[in-house]
Design a protein around this motif. Sequence first.
Motif, PDB file in Angstrom:
ATOM      1  N   ALA A 124       0.837  -1.214   0.000  1.00 51.73           N
ATOM      2  CA  ALA A 124       0.000   0.000   0.000  1.00 51.73           C
ATOM      3  C   ALA A 124       0.867   1.259   0.000  1.00 51.73           C
ATOM      4  O   ALA A 124       0.554   2.237  -0.693  1.00 51.73           O
ATOM      5  CB  ALA A 124      -0.931  -0.011   1.215  1.00 51.73           C
ATOM      6  N   MET A 125       1.961   1.249   0.766  1.00 53.22           N
ATOM      7  CA  MET A 125       2.854   2.404   0.782  1.00 53.22           C
ATOM      8  C   MET A 125       3.547   2.584  -0.569  1.00 53.22           C
ATOM      9  O   MET A 125       3.710   3.721  -1.052  1.00 53.22           O
ATOM     10  CB  MET A 125       3.884   2.263   1.896  1.00 53.22           C
ATOM     11  N   ILE A 126       3.965   1.492  -1.180  1.00 50.52           N
ATOM     12  CA  ILE A 126       4.561   1.576  -2.514  1.00 50.52           C
ATOM     13  C   ILE A 126       3.579   2.221  -3.488  1.00 50.52           C
ATOM     14  O   ILE A 126       3.949   3.113  -4.267  1.00 50.52           O
ATOM     15  CB  ILE A 126       4.974   0.170  -2.997  1.00 50.52           C
ATOM     16  N   HIS A 127       2.327   1.790  -3.434  1.00 46.35           N
ATOM     17  CA  HIS A 127       1.310   2.344  -4.330  1.00 46.35           C
ATOM     18  C   HIS A 127       1.111   3.839  -4.066  1.00 46.35           C
ATOM     19  O   HIS A 127       1.036   4.647  -5.001  1.00 46.35           O
ATOM     20  CB  HIS A 127      -0.008   1.593  -4.134  1.00 46.35           C
ATOM     21  N   ALA A 128       1.055   4.223  -2.790  1.00 42.95           N
ATOM     22  CA  ALA A 128       0.851   5.632  -2.441  1.00 42.95           C
ATOM     23  C   ALA A 128       2.021   6.495  -2.898  1.00 42.95           C
ATOM     24  O   ALA A 128       1.832   7.608  -3.406  1.00 42.95           O
ATOM     25  CB  ALA A 128       0.657   5.768  -0.926  1.00 42.95           C
ATOM     26  N   CYS A 129       3.246   5.996  -2.712  1.00 41.47           N
ATOM     27  CA  CYS A 129       4.427   6.750  -3.153  1.00 41.47           C
ATOM     28  C   CYS A 129       4.466   6.880  -4.668  1.00 41.47           C
ATOM     29  O   CYS A 129       4.784   7.948  -5.209  1.00 41.47           O
ATOM     30  CB  CYS A 129       5.704   6.065  -2.649  1.00 41.47           C
ATOM     31  N   THR A 130       4.138   5.800  -5.348  1.00 43.05           N
ATOM     32  CA  THR A 130       4.140   5.814  -6.817  1.00 43.05           C
ATOM     33  C   THR A 130       3.126   6.823  -7.346  1.00 43.05           C
ATOM     34  O   THR A 130       3.408   7.587  -8.282  1.00 43.05           O
ATOM     35  CB  THR A 130       3.835   4.413  -7.367  1.00 43.05           C
ATOM     36  N   ASP A 131       1.938   6.863  -6.735  1.00 41.92           N
ATOM     37  CA  ASP A 131       0.901   7.807  -7.154  1.00 41.92           C
ATOM     38  C   ASP A 131       1.367   9.251  -7.002  1.00 41.92           C
ATOM     39  O   ASP A 131       0.941  10.128  -7.770  1.00 41.92           O
ATOM     40  CB  ASP A 131      -0.368   7.599  -6.329  1.00 41.92           C
ATOM     41  N   ARG A 132       2.224   9.504  -6.011  1.00 38.71           N
ATOM     42  CA  ARG A 132       2.676  10.874  -5.724  1.00 38.71           C
ATOM     43  C   ARG A 132       4.032  11.191  -6.340  1.00 38.71           C
ATOM     44  O   ARG A 132       4.590  12.258  -6.110  1.00 38.71           O
ATOM     45  CB  ARG A 132       2.725  11.089  -4.202  1.00 38.71           C
ATOM     46  N   GLY A 133       4.566  10.264  -7.107  1.00 45.45           N
ATOM     47  CA  GLY A 133       5.842  10.503  -7.772  1.00 45.45           C
ATOM     48  C   GLY A 133       7.034  10.495  -6.839  1.00 45.45           C
ATOM     49  O   GLY A 133       8.086  11.063  -7.168  1.00 45.45           O
ATOM     50  N   MET A 134       6.902   9.851  -5.664  1.00 48.59           N
ATOM     51  CA  MET A 134       7.998   9.802  -4.697  1.00 48.59           C
ATOM     52  C   MET A 134       8.941   8.638  -5.005  1.00 48.59           C
ATOM     53  O   MET A 134       8.510   7.564  -5.411  1.00 48.59           O
ATOM     54  CB  MET A 134       7.448   9.628  -3.275  1.00 48.59           C
ATOM     55  N   MET A 135      10.230   8.874  -4.792  1.00 55.22           N
ATOM     56  CA  MET A 135      11.199   7.795  -4.930  1.00 55.22           C
ATOM     57  C   MET A 135      11.064   6.820  -3.769  1.00 55.22           C
ATOM     58  O   MET A 135      10.781   7.217  -2.630  1.00 55.22           O
ATOM     59  CB  MET A 135      12.625   8.352  -4.976  1.00 55.22           C
ATOM     60  N   ILE A 136      11.285   5.547  -4.068  1.00 54.50           N
ATOM     61  CA  ILE A 136      11.125   4.479  -3.083  1.00 54.50           C
ATOM     62  C   ILE A 136      12.459   3.763  -2.891  1.00 54.50           C
ATOM     63  O   ILE A 136      13.218   3.552  -3.843  1.00 54.50           O
ATOM     64  CB  ILE A 136      10.067   3.456  -3.555  1.00 54.50           C
ATOM     65  N   GLY A 137      12.728   3.384  -1.653  1.00 55.07           N
ATOM     66  CA  GLY A 137      13.852   2.509  -1.353  1.00 55.07           C
ATOM     67  C   GLY A 137      13.341   1.296  -0.602  1.00 55.07           C
ATOM     68  O   GLY A 137      12.369   1.390   0.154  1.00 55.07           O
ATOM     69  N   LEU A 138      13.955   0.158  -0.824  1.00 54.36           N
ATOM     70  CA  LEU A 138      13.627  -1.056  -0.073  1.00 54.36           C
ATOM     71  C   LEU A 138      14.790  -1.356   0.863  1.00 54.36           C
ATOM     72  O   LEU A 138      15.920  -1.560   0.409  1.00 54.36           O
ATOM     73  CB  LEU A 138      13.364  -2.238  -1.007  1.00 54.36           C
ATOM     74  N   GLY A 139      14.529  -1.360   2.171  1.00 56.42           N
ATOM     75  CA  GLY A 139      15.577  -1.622   3.151  1.00 56.42           C
ATOM     76  C   GLY A 139      15.481  -3.025   3.705  1.00 56.42           C
ATOM     77  O   GLY A 139      14.466  -3.717   3.543  1.00 56.42           O
ATOM     78  N   ASP A 140      16.554  -3.484   4.364  1.00 56.40           N
ATOM     79  CA  ASP A 140      16.595  -4.821   4.972  1.00 56.40           C
ATOM     80  C   ASP A 140      16.283  -5.910   3.943  1.00 56.40           C
ATOM     81  O   ASP A 140      15.615  -6.902   4.247  1.00 56.40           O
ATOM     82  CB  ASP A 140      15.615  -4.921   6.145  1.00 56.40           C
ATOM     83  N   PHE A 141      16.782  -5.718   2.733  1.00 57.94           N
ATOM     84  CA  PHE A 141      16.477  -6.624   1.619  1.00 57.94           C
ATOM     85  C   PHE A 141      17.312  -7.888   1.746  1.00 57.94           C
ATOM     86  O   PHE A 141      18.542  -7.848   1.681  1.00 57.94           O
ATOM     87  CB  PHE A 141      16.779  -5.925   0.291  1.00 57.94           C
ATOM     88  N   ALA A 142      16.634  -9.030   1.931  1.00 52.11           N
ATOM     89  CA  ALA A 142      17.348 -10.284   2.165  1.00 52.11           C
ATOM     90  C   ALA A 142      17.087 -11.326   1.077  1.00 52.11           C
ATOM     91  O   ALA A 142      17.381 -12.510   1.264  1.00 52.11           O
ATOM     92  CB  ALA A 142      16.979 -10.855   3.526  1.00 52.11           C
ATOM     93  N   ALA A 143      16.507 -10.906  -0.040  1.00 49.36           N
ATOM     94  CA  ALA A 143      16.267 -11.790  -1.187  1.00 49.36           C
ATOM     95  C   ALA A 143      15.290 -12.909  -0.873  1.00 49.36           C
ATOM     96  O   ALA A 143      15.313 -13.972  -1.508  1.00 49.36           O
ATOM     97  CB  ALA A 143      17.590 -12.379  -1.711  1.00 49.36           C
ATOM     98  N   GLY A 144      14.403 -12.693   0.103  1.00 47.48           N
ATOM     99  CA  GLY A 144      13.370 -13.671   0.422  1.00 47.48           C
ATOM    100  C   GLY A 144      12.117 -13.433  -0.400  1.00 47.48           C
ATOM    101  O   GLY A 144      12.039 -12.496  -1.205  1.00 47.48           O
ATOM    102  N   PRO A 145      11.090 -14.280  -0.214  1.00 48.56           N
ATOM    103  CA  PRO A 145       9.850 -14.143  -0.998  1.00 48.56           C
ATOM    104  C   PRO A 145       9.196 -12.781  -0.860  1.00 48.56           C
ATOM    105  O   PRO A 145       8.715 -12.218  -1.847  1.00 48.56           O
ATOM    106  CB  PRO A 145       8.961 -15.255  -0.427  1.00 48.56           C
TER     107      PRO A 145
END
Length: 246
Positions: A124-145
């Motif tokens: 939901a946050m990704i969708h909200a940021c995308t709608d507003r043209g905000m850049m997104i970062g993914l933290g604590d990325f461990a290559a899991g599902p």
Amino acid sequence: MATTMDLRIDLQPITAQGTTEPFAWHVGIHARPQAFHTVDAILPREDRVELEAVRLDRAFAVAAEAGLVDAGTLLVVPVQLSTGTPDRLLTHLFRAALRHRVPLDRVVVEISADETADRDAAAAMIHACTDRGMMIGLGDFAAGPLALGLLAHCSPRLIRLAPALAHRLDVAPARARLVEGVLRLARGMGVTVVAPAPTEEAEQRAAAAAGLRHFQGELHIARRIRRYTRPVRRWGAPCAGMRIAA
């Protein structure tokens, strides 16, 4: 009874290999051990989102005080998704950025991709940021599902690998292959992958062999840049507005 919580803001540079000038700074927002989790657990959601608003305001204030606005770098700001709806959280983030004159086009909203994270809240946050043209970062990325599933929902500006995945690749060939796989996927999407700065020479060689080129932390950082991190690596005075009635 009133509870006051201290915050500590830790600014860490993100640099490309072979350079000394950070292209981004990560804002770590920390409470004294157990303090935030204890308060967060007992507060109703409406109060938790107000607490997150104070955290975000303090983060932008410290970044502005450190001169990062004038430096023209990106500012990676983590958001606690459990504290409120995406619309409420982004409203508080926008207000804090504008209050401290941080341009929104330099802000990267970081969403945790840890496997324990709430998938629906993150999506939901990704969708909200995308709608507003905000850049997104993914933290604590461990290559899991969960992490890979979130990556399929967006094209983040950057991915910060979980320390448990990227640490000491020189003694963990299986994890090195996982990192190589993430890098291949990210390159195809035009996404920057950031790893914790290696501390040992052998670890640096293994990170380079895996293809890592961007690091968080002081990896050959010039003395002039280090002055930004020293003033904020401490527990500060209680922040204004942090008294929460329990």
